[in-house]
Design a protein around this motif. Structure first.
Motif, PDB file in Angstrom:
ATOM      1  N   SER A  97       0.833  -1.215   0.000  1.00 53.19           N
ATOM      2  CA  SER A  97       0.000   0.000   0.000  1.00 53.19           C
ATOM      3  C   SER A  97       0.857   1.250   0.000  1.00 53.19           C
ATOM      4  N   ILE A  98       2.155   1.092  -0.233  1.00 46.93           N
ATOM      5  CA  ILE A  98       3.069   2.229  -0.158  1.00 46.93           C
ATOM      6  C   ILE A  98       3.547   2.573  -1.571  1.00 46.93           C
ATOM      7  N   CYS A  99       3.244   3.803  -1.977  1.00 41.36           N
ATOM      8  CA  CYS A  99       3.533   4.233  -3.353  1.00 41.36           C
ATOM      9  C   CYS A  99       5.024   4.104  -3.668  1.00 41.36           C
ATOM     10  N   LEU A 116      -5.687   1.899  -7.986  1.00 37.76           N
ATOM     11  CA  LEU A 116      -5.182   2.574  -6.798  1.00 37.76           C
ATOM     12  C   LEU A 116      -4.781   3.982  -7.209  1.00 37.76           C
ATOM     13  N   PHE A 117      -5.131   4.954  -6.393  1.00 39.34           N
ATOM     14  CA  PHE A 117      -4.795   6.341  -6.690  1.00 39.34           C
ATOM     15  C   PHE A 117      -4.023   6.910  -5.519  1.00 39.34           C
ATOM     16  N   CYS A 118      -2.824   7.411  -5.806  1.00 38.85           N
ATOM     17  CA  CYS A 118      -2.008   8.017  -4.760  1.00 38.85           C
ATOM     18  C   CYS A 118      -2.247   9.524  -4.774  1.00 38.85           C
ATOM     19  N   GLY A 119      -2.750  10.048  -3.665  1.00 43.29           N
ATOM     20  CA  GLY A 119      -3.114  11.457  -3.598  1.00 43.29           C
ATOM     21  C   GLY A 119      -1.925  12.404  -3.542  1.00 43.29           C
ATOM     22  N   CYS A 120      -0.741  11.888  -3.277  1.00 38.41           N
ATOM     23  CA  CYS A 120       0.411  12.791  -3.133  1.00 38.41           C
ATOM     24  C   CYS A 120       0.780  13.483  -4.445  1.00 38.41           C
ATOM     25  N   SER A 122      -0.712  12.144  -7.628  1.00 35.82           N
ATOM     26  CA  SER A 122      -1.632  11.581  -8.624  1.00 35.82           C
ATOM     27  C   SER A 122      -1.097  10.338  -9.332  1.00 35.82           C
ATOM     28  N   GLY A 123      -0.358   9.522  -8.626  1.00 37.79           N
ATOM     29  CA  GLY A 123       0.052   8.235  -9.205  1.00 37.79           C
ATOM     30  C   GLY A 123      -1.147   7.290  -9.287  1.00 37.79           C
ATOM     31  N   GLN A 124      -1.200   6.504 -10.351  1.00 39.42           N
ATOM     32  CA  GLN A 124      -2.300   5.546 -10.513  1.00 39.42           C
ATOM     33  C   GLN A 124      -1.760   4.182 -10.887  1.00 39.42           C
ATOM     34  N   TYR A 125      -2.379   3.161 -10.324  1.00 34.95           N
ATOM     35  CA  TYR A 125      -1.986   1.771 -10.583  1.00 34.95           C
ATOM     36  C   TYR A 125      -3.241   0.978 -10.949  1.00 34.95           C
ATOM     37  N   ASP A 126      -3.072  -0.032 -11.803  1.00 35.44           N
ATOM     38  CA  ASP A 126      -4.200  -0.877 -12.207  1.00 35.44           C
ATOM     39  C   ASP A 126      -4.105  -2.234 -11.512  1.00 35.44           C
ATOM     40  N   GLY A 130      -1.537  -6.430 -12.771  1.00 33.43           N
ATOM     41  CA  GLY A 130      -0.304  -6.545 -12.008  1.00 33.43           C
ATOM     42  C   GLY A 130       0.065  -5.285 -11.251  1.00 33.43           C
ATOM     43  N   CYS A 131      -0.936  -4.411 -11.015  1.00 37.24           N
ATOM     44  CA  CYS A 131      -0.708  -3.141 -10.308  1.00 37.24           C
ATOM     45  C   CYS A 131       0.352  -2.304 -11.009  1.00 37.24           C
ATOM     46  N   LYS A 132       0.326  -2.353 -12.343  1.00 39.12           N
ATOM     47  CA  LYS A 132       1.280  -1.520 -13.086  1.00 39.12           C
ATOM     48  C   LYS A 132       0.836  -0.055 -13.044  1.00 39.12           C
ATOM     49  N   VAL A 133       1.810   0.815 -13.291  1.00 42.03           N
ATOM     50  CA  VAL A 133       1.548   2.253 -13.244  1.00 42.03           C
ATOM     51  C   VAL A 133       0.776   2.655 -14.499  1.00 42.03           C
ATOM     52  N   ILE A 134      -0.354   3.351 -14.315  1.00 40.90           N
ATOM     53  CA  ILE A 134      -1.123   3.823 -15.473  1.00 40.90           C
ATOM     54  C   ILE A 134      -1.284   5.337 -15.449  1.00 40.90           C
ATOM     55  N   GLY A 135      -0.593   5.985 -14.532  1.00 38.74           N
ATOM     56  CA  GLY A 135      -0.650   7.445 -14.527  1.00 38.74           C
ATOM     57  C   GLY A 135       0.246   8.016 -13.440  1.00 38.74           C
TER      58      GLY A 135
END
Ligand code: FES
Length: 177
Positions: A97-99, A116-120, A122-126, A130-135
């Motif tokens: 759960s840690i960006c 998953l959206f990281c508010g710090c 705006s990182g995004q994972y799918d 495989g929880c890859k980065v999508i933004g």
């Protein structure tokens, strides 16, 4: 110390939410919305130890219908689908759960349970790839922890399969292990 050690094979996943902290997570409690978890292992005397003194050990467990997982694209790492006795259409995945960008805790996105959206920053994972980065700026996928079901408990098969935040690259992580 054992409460700071990374997740270990054989650890049990227990609730991280205050109201249930330390209770083993049951299959029936899992959903797309995710359940916050800590790995719990044993100290040298055989007592249970929740490994929560290391913030990187904060995990989240998600359950989706198996068919919803997409093949990870090049560069992403494979997700693990847990085949459950008698429930073959369900998949369970466990991720940090840690960006991976700057170490912020990442809650599940209430507006879209598959991301998953990281508010710090705006990182995004799918979660379905495989929880890859999508933004946003995260440099790599969210690290995954393979699990299996033993009885009604989720048991770790391994530690993080890729380096968690705080380890710049896989070589650093493997040296640490
Ligand atoms: Fe998550 Fe920067 S810490 S995007």
């Amino acid at each position: 110390t054992p409460d700071k050690a990374p997740p270990q094979p054989g650890d049990i996943l227990v609730h991280a939410d205050a109201s249930k902290e330390g209770q083993p997570i049951k299959m029936s409690e899992l959903s797309e919305q995710g359940v916050s978890a800590w790995p719990m292992g044993k100290d040298k005397d055989g007592n249970n130890v929740i490994r929560k003194a290391e913030p990187n050990n904060q995990l989240a467990v998600f359950r989706f219908e198996k068919d919803r997982f997409k093949a990870p694209e090049e560069g992403g790492h494979a997700h693990v689908v847990l085949e459950l006795d008698g429930i073959t259409d369900q998949g369970v995945v466990v991720y940090s759960s840690i960006c991976t960008h700057a170490g912020c805790p990442v809650p599940n996105d209430p507006n879209d349970a598959t991301k998953l959206f990281c508010g710090c920053h705006s990182g995004q994972y799918d979660l379905l790839q495989g929880c890859k980065v999508i933004g946003g700026p995260p440099p790599r996928s969210m690290p995954q922890v393979p699990v299996e079901m033993k009885g009604d408990q989720l048991v770790l098969k391994d530690t993080f399969v890729t380096a968690p935040f705080g380890f710049l690259n896989e070589a650093d992580w493997e040296t640490y292990l």
